[in-house]
Design a protein around this motif. Structure first.
Motif, PDB file in Angstrom:
ATOM      1  N   PHE A 149      82.608  23.769  89.883  1.00 35.10           N
ATOM      2  CA  PHE A 149      81.514  24.139  88.996  1.00 35.10           C
ATOM      3  C   PHE A 149      81.751  25.578  88.571  1.00 35.10           C
ATOM      4  O   PHE A 149      82.146  26.415  89.384  1.00 35.10           O
ATOM      5  CB  PHE A 149      80.175  24.067  89.734  1.00 35.10           C
ATOM      6  CG  PHE A 149      79.748  22.678  90.085  1.00 35.10           C
ATOM      7  CD1 PHE A 149      80.378  21.971  91.090  1.00 35.10           C
ATOM      8  CD2 PHE A 149      78.704  22.074  89.398  1.00 35.10           C
ATOM      9  CE1 PHE A 149      79.978  20.681  91.415  1.00 35.10           C
ATOM     10  CE2 PHE A 149      78.293  20.796  89.727  1.00 35.10           C
ATOM     11  CZ  PHE A 149      78.926  20.100  90.726  1.00 35.10           C
ATOM     12  N   LYS A 188      85.242  19.406  93.465  1.00 37.69           N
ATOM     13  CA  LYS A 188      85.171  19.600  92.014  1.00 37.69           C
ATOM     14  C   LYS A 188      84.625  20.985  91.711  1.00 37.69           C
ATOM     15  O   LYS A 188      83.726  21.466  92.379  1.00 37.69           O
ATOM     16  CB  LYS A 188      84.269  18.545  91.370  1.00 37.69           C
ATOM     17  CG  LYS A 188      84.831  17.145  91.452  1.00 37.69           C
ATOM     18  CD  LYS A 188      84.772  16.459  90.091  1.00 37.69           C
ATOM     19  CE  LYS A 188      85.676  15.247  90.044  1.00 37.69           C
ATOM     20  NZ  LYS A 188      85.155  14.115  90.798  1.00 37.69           N
ATOM     21  N   VAL A 197      79.641  21.953  84.272  1.00 31.24           N
ATOM     22  CA  VAL A 197      79.694  20.921  85.309  1.00 31.24           C
ATOM     23  C   VAL A 197      80.864  20.005  85.005  1.00 31.24           C
ATOM     24  O   VAL A 197      80.985  19.528  83.884  1.00 31.24           O
ATOM     25  CB  VAL A 197      78.380  20.118  85.318  1.00 31.24           C
ATOM     26  CG1 VAL A 197      78.479  18.951  86.267  1.00 31.24           C
ATOM     27  CG2 VAL A 197      77.225  21.019  85.675  1.00 31.24           C
ATOM     28  N   VAL A 255      82.125  18.780 100.378  1.00 34.76           N
ATOM     29  CA  VAL A 255      80.993  17.874 100.541  1.00 34.76           C
ATOM     30  C   VAL A 255      80.682  17.595 102.008  1.00 34.76           C
ATOM     31  O   VAL A 255      79.527  17.494 102.404  1.00 34.76           O
ATOM     32  CB  VAL A 255      81.238  16.554  99.779  1.00 34.76           C
ATOM     33  CG1 VAL A 255      80.285  15.481 100.252  1.00 34.76           C
ATOM     34  CG2 VAL A 255      81.041  16.794  98.301  1.00 34.76           C
ATOM     35  N   CYS A 258      71.533  24.664  87.988  1.00 35.22           N
ATOM     36  CA  CYS A 258      72.569  23.685  87.703  1.00 35.22           C
ATOM     37  C   CYS A 258      71.999  22.356  87.259  1.00 35.22           C
ATOM     38  O   CYS A 258      72.632  21.622  86.532  1.00 35.22           O
ATOM     39  CB  CYS A 258      73.417  23.427  88.961  1.00 35.22           C
ATOM     40  SG  CYS A 258      74.588  24.726  89.284  1.00 35.22           S
ATOM     41  N   LEU A 266      72.848  13.978  91.685  1.00 33.76           N
ATOM     42  CA  LEU A 266      72.924  15.252  92.395  1.00 33.76           C
ATOM     43  C   LEU A 266      71.535  15.876  92.463  1.00 33.76           C
ATOM     44  O   LEU A 266      71.093  16.362  93.505  1.00 33.76           O
ATOM     45  CB  LEU A 266      73.876  16.177  91.633  1.00 33.76           C
ATOM     46  CG  LEU A 266      74.380  17.432  92.335  1.00 33.76           C
ATOM     47  CD1 LEU A 266      75.068  17.063  93.631  1.00 33.76           C
ATOM     48  CD2 LEU A 266      75.342  18.174  91.430  1.00 33.76           C
ATOM     49  N   GLU A 323      81.909  12.091  95.293  1.00 32.67           N
ATOM     50  CA  GLU A 323      82.675  12.379  94.068  1.00 32.67           C
ATOM     51  C   GLU A 323      82.699  13.859  93.697  1.00 32.67           C
ATOM     52  O   GLU A 323      83.572  14.304  92.978  1.00 32.67           O
ATOM     53  CB  GLU A 323      82.097  11.585  92.896  1.00 32.67           C
ATOM     54  CG  GLU A 323      80.783  12.183  92.413  1.00 32.67           C
ATOM     55  CD  GLU A 323      79.933  11.202  91.652  1.00 32.67           C
ATOM     56  OE1 GLU A 323      80.237  10.008  91.691  1.00 32.67           O
ATOM     57  OE2 GLU A 323      78.951  11.647  91.037  1.00 32.67           O
ATOM     58  N   ILE A 324      81.716  14.636  94.173  1.00 35.69           N
ATOM     59  CA  ILE A 324      81.739  16.045  93.770  1.00 35.69           C
ATOM     60  C   ILE A 324      82.617  16.885  94.680  1.00 35.69           C
ATOM     61  O   ILE A 324      82.821  18.073  94.453  1.00 35.69           O
ATOM     62  CB  ILE A 324      80.327  16.678  93.717  1.00 35.69           C
ATOM     63  CG1 ILE A 324      79.773  16.861  95.127  1.00 35.69           C
ATOM     64  CG2 ILE A 324      79.396  15.849  92.878  1.00 35.69           C
ATOM     65  CD1 ILE A 324      78.520  17.701  95.109  1.00 35.69           C
ATOM     66  N   ASP A 325      83.158  16.270  95.720  1.00 38.79           N
ATOM     67  CA  ASP A 325      83.962  17.016  96.672  1.00 38.79           C
ATOM     68  C   ASP A 325      85.111  17.748  95.988  1.00 38.79           C
ATOM     69  O   ASP A 325      85.921  17.146  95.294  1.00 38.79           O
ATOM     70  CB  ASP A 325      84.528  16.065  97.730  1.00 38.79           C
ATOM     71  CG  ASP A 325      85.116  16.832  98.895  1.00 38.79           C
ATOM     72  OD1 ASP A 325      86.090  16.355  99.471  1.00 38.79           O
ATOM     73  OD2 ASP A 325      84.594  17.911  99.210  1.00 38.79           O
ATOM     74  N   VAL A 360      80.826  13.971  87.391  1.00 41.22           N
ATOM     75  CA  VAL A 360      79.736  14.327  88.300  1.00 41.22           C
ATOM     76  C   VAL A 360      78.429  13.814  87.706  1.00 41.22           C
ATOM     77  O   VAL A 360      78.065  14.171  86.592  1.00 41.22           O
ATOM     78  CB  VAL A 360      79.649  15.860  88.484  1.00 41.22           C
ATOM     79  CG1 VAL A 360      78.428  16.224  89.301  1.00 41.22           C
ATOM     80  CG2 VAL A 360      80.918  16.371  89.150  1.00 41.22           C
ATOM     81  N   ASP A 361      77.764  13.023  88.476  1.00 37.80           N
ATOM     82  CA  ASP A 361      76.504  12.464  88.010  1.00 37.80           C
ATOM     83  C   ASP A 361      75.390  13.451  88.308  1.00 37.80           C
ATOM     84  O   ASP A 361      74.888  13.518  89.433  1.00 37.80           O
ATOM     85  CB  ASP A 361      76.273  11.125  88.732  1.00 37.80           C
ATOM     86  CG  ASP A 361      75.005  10.453  88.221  1.00 37.80           C
ATOM     87  OD1 ASP A 361      74.749   9.314  88.632  1.00 37.80           O
ATOM     88  OD2 ASP A 361      74.269  11.077  87.420  1.00 37.80           O
ATOM     89  N   ILE A 362      75.020  14.198  87.299  1.00 35.91           N
ATOM     90  CA  ILE A 362      74.035  15.263  87.485  1.00 35.91           C
ATOM     91  C   ILE A 362      72.705  14.719  87.995  1.00 35.91           C
ATOM     92  O   ILE A 362      72.050  15.334  88.820  1.00 35.91           O
ATOM     93  CB  ILE A 362      73.821  16.037  86.167  1.00 35.91           C
ATOM     94  CG1 ILE A 362      74.879  17.114  86.029  1.00 35.91           C
ATOM     95  CG2 ILE A 362      72.463  16.690  86.132  1.00 35.91           C
ATOM     96  CD1 ILE A 362      74.804  18.177  87.098  1.00 35.91           C
TER      97      ILE A 362
END
Lengths: 405, 182
Positions: free
Chosen positions: A271, A269, A302, A246, A142, A311, A265-267, A306-308
């Motif tokens: 993928f 979300k 993604v 998360v 990912c 992450l 923020e990824i909670d 989402v800030d890859i």
């Protein structure tokens, strides 16, 4: 009318009441807030049980099918009550609907379908051991892979793989991972970290022509010596969507002594990992079955927002992340579009990097405690990922591989 | 499936106890309803082996003593439902005698070979169902596979007027137990 009893409200929901009784209740509900509330709770529970049993029902239908009996249709039994029709099924995209009573996130239940064999089977067989490897793979896939093309909309960024490389994981690292997982996080699976949804992935036997049609890529089915033509199967594309919880994930990270947390923020979300169609050819030689798998790179989508990079930073700092992988990632040279395959060397698993017709290939042999042995050879060429597996040792597998091309 | 059960014959090899028309009607019913009855039984019992036994038994009964009314399908569903309920109660008794087996027992039909990413939700549902009293479990499964209150009442042996309350309680119990497992 007086407030109806629970049983009557339930009968109302289930469409079991006659017209007069129904109208009486509706009239009462308009006037009585308590009963309206009671009905809402009953309805919520009803919907909940419906959803859960639907999934179960589909599973029963699937198992009936697998059991080998003729079964007409796959739809789970659902009553069609004229008065209060039940809901018709899932939406296409998992939605978050907060469950008021419990506070859990209700992503729609998974539609479980038959999934790919081969590589996955192998990973599953050594599940406890390779769980850690899986985490590494998923995280690596990912995060390390660069976007190859712009997304169709700004909503998604798509990642694909061009290269396969092996990464050594030492027995000590495995031991450390095992220990961390058993003491802290319990049975660490993707399911414990959030919700998963699988769609597609059904397999069927096909002819050579059908296989070529079904696969979106250039399938190559070699002959093997005098052996009769291989039995061909195609697995349709499988899509895996997962949404991390998360809070749960961070608790797991805590138990792994990770210095940083996942961003909020990824909670929830989603993928998406979209696997391509997989071709499978089974050969029988020397009394053993050799299976050749072919597929192309999965695509990982993604979601927006989402800030890859952040992450990536969090994941890479988890202490269980193998040292060699960390150092590979640091040396920027050629880590774009690479899929890192874990390589082992301990009492159960043994991996080796070899060269097969000019391409890097990786062969891993696993022994289980009952004396069973299984090997798998993986390589990538011209955008196609190949896997060859059999219940045999490395030598025999490689011999067969040579006999193929 | 291997087809219809052997018809009894007399000394001349002619079918007895059944006219040709009836035999044809039976075959038609078998073709038409067997898959659904099997699937129904599998859903209710959670066990493919039991489902097969139940479906066979239901059709055997249809063959040997066909009902007088014309709604064969409803009759088959009723019989299958009854047999499934018997199975569930028997299972509970068997399980009481082998306390160690619990969850695996409820999953006995599932062949894990093709399973890779096992659906956690389904596993939980099985577990919760297995831990519900047989009557509650049966009521839920019957309702959500399309049986009406009067059918449920007959199979589970309660008054039709009690079905609503029983269902409401069973559903609440299911939900509570499920959420505890998650």
């Amino acid at each position: 009318m007086k407030c109806p009893e629970t049983g009557m409200l339930q009968a109302y929901i289930d469409g079991e009441l006659g017209i007069k009784a129904r109208k009486d209740i509706e009239c009462h509900l308009r006037a009585c807030a308590e009963c309206a509330d009671a009905l809402a709770v009953l309805k919520e529970t009803d919907d909940f049980v419906y959803e859960m049993l639907s999934v179960y029902g589909k599973e029963a239908a699937y198992q009936s099918h697998v059991h080998g009996t003729r079964v007409g249709g796959i739809s789970a039994g659902s009553g069609n009550h004229a008065d209060s029709p039940r809901k018709s099924g899932y939406g296409e995209i998992p939605e978050k609907t907060a469950s008021a009573a419990s506070g859990i996130r209700d992503v729609h239940p998974v539609v479980r379908q038959k999934t790919m064999k081969g590589v996955w089977n192998f990973m599953n067989r050594y599940r406890k051991l390779t769980t850690a490897a899986c985490i590494v793979l998923v995280a690596a896939a990912c995060i390390i892979i660069q976007p190859v093309r712009a997304a169709i909309s700004d909503a998604l960024r798509i990642f694909r793989v061009d290269k396969l490389e092996g990464v050594r994981i030492t027995p000590q690292e495995i031991a450390r991972i095992r220990e961390s997982l058993s003491s802290g996080a319990g049975d660490l699976t993707l399911e414990n970290l959030g919700r998963i949804r699988l769609t597609g992935g059904l397999s069927r036997t096909v002819t050579r022509d059908e296989l070529i049609d079904s696969c979106g890529f250039d399938v190559f089915i070699p002959e093997y010596g005098q052996a009769p033509g291989p039995e061909l199967t195609v697995t349709e594309p499988l899509t895996l969507e997962f949404a991390l919880d998360v809070e749960k994930a961070n608790r797991v990270l805590d138990s792994l002594n990770a210095p940083e947390k996942l961003p909020a923020e990824i909670d929830g979300k989603t993928f998406t990992v979209a696997f391509a169609a997989q071709a499978r050819a089974e050969y029988v030689a020397g009394g053993k079955t050799f299976t050749l798998h072919e597929t192309t790179s999965p695509e990982i989508a993604v979601p927006a927002g989402v800030d890859i990079d952040s992450l990536f930073n969090v994941v890479v700092k988890i202490p269980i992340f193998p040292a060699e992988l960390k150092s590979r990632l640091k040396s920027v040279s050629d880590w774009k579009n690479v899929f890192y395959l874990p390589l082992f060397n301990d009492s159960q698993l043994d991996s080796e990097e070899i060269v097969l017709n000019g391409t890097n290939a990786y062969v891993t042999t696993g022994k289980d405690k009952n004396g069973g042995i299984h090997s798998i050879l993986i390589w990538m060429k011209d955008g196609i990922i190949y896997g060859l597996s059999a219940d045999t040792d490395k030598g025999e597998l490689l011999d067969f591989a040579k006999g193929l091309e | 499936m291997t087809g219809t059960p052997d018809a009894p014959v007399n000394g001349n090899g002619m079918k007895t106890g059944m006219e040709t028309d009836e035999a044809m009607a039976f075959n038609q019913a078998y073709e038409k309803y067997y898959p659904e009855i099997f699937r129904q039984a599998a859903y209710l019992t959670g066990c493919a082996q039991a489902a097969e036994d139940i479906a066979q038994e239901a059709f055997f009964r249809l063959y040997s003593s066909p009902p007088s009314h014309s709604n064969t399908e409803a009759w088959l569903r009723r019989v299958a439902g009854n047999l499934a309920y018997n199975f569930l109660r028997g299972e509970k008794r068997r399980r009481k005698m082998e306390p160690a087996v619990a969850e695996d027992d409820a999953e006995k039909v599932v062949s894990i070979e093709d399973r890779v990413l096992v659906n956690n939700d389904v596993r939980l549902v099985r577990k919760v169902l297995a831990n519900l009293p047989p009557r509650d479990r049966m009521c839920l499964l019957l309702k959500f596979s399309g049986y009406r209150y009067d059918e449920i009442a007959e199979i589970v042996n309660i008054a039709k007027t009690s079905v609503g309350a029983t269902l409401a309680r069973a559903q609440a119990k299911f939900r509570k137990m499920y959420l505890k497992e998650v």
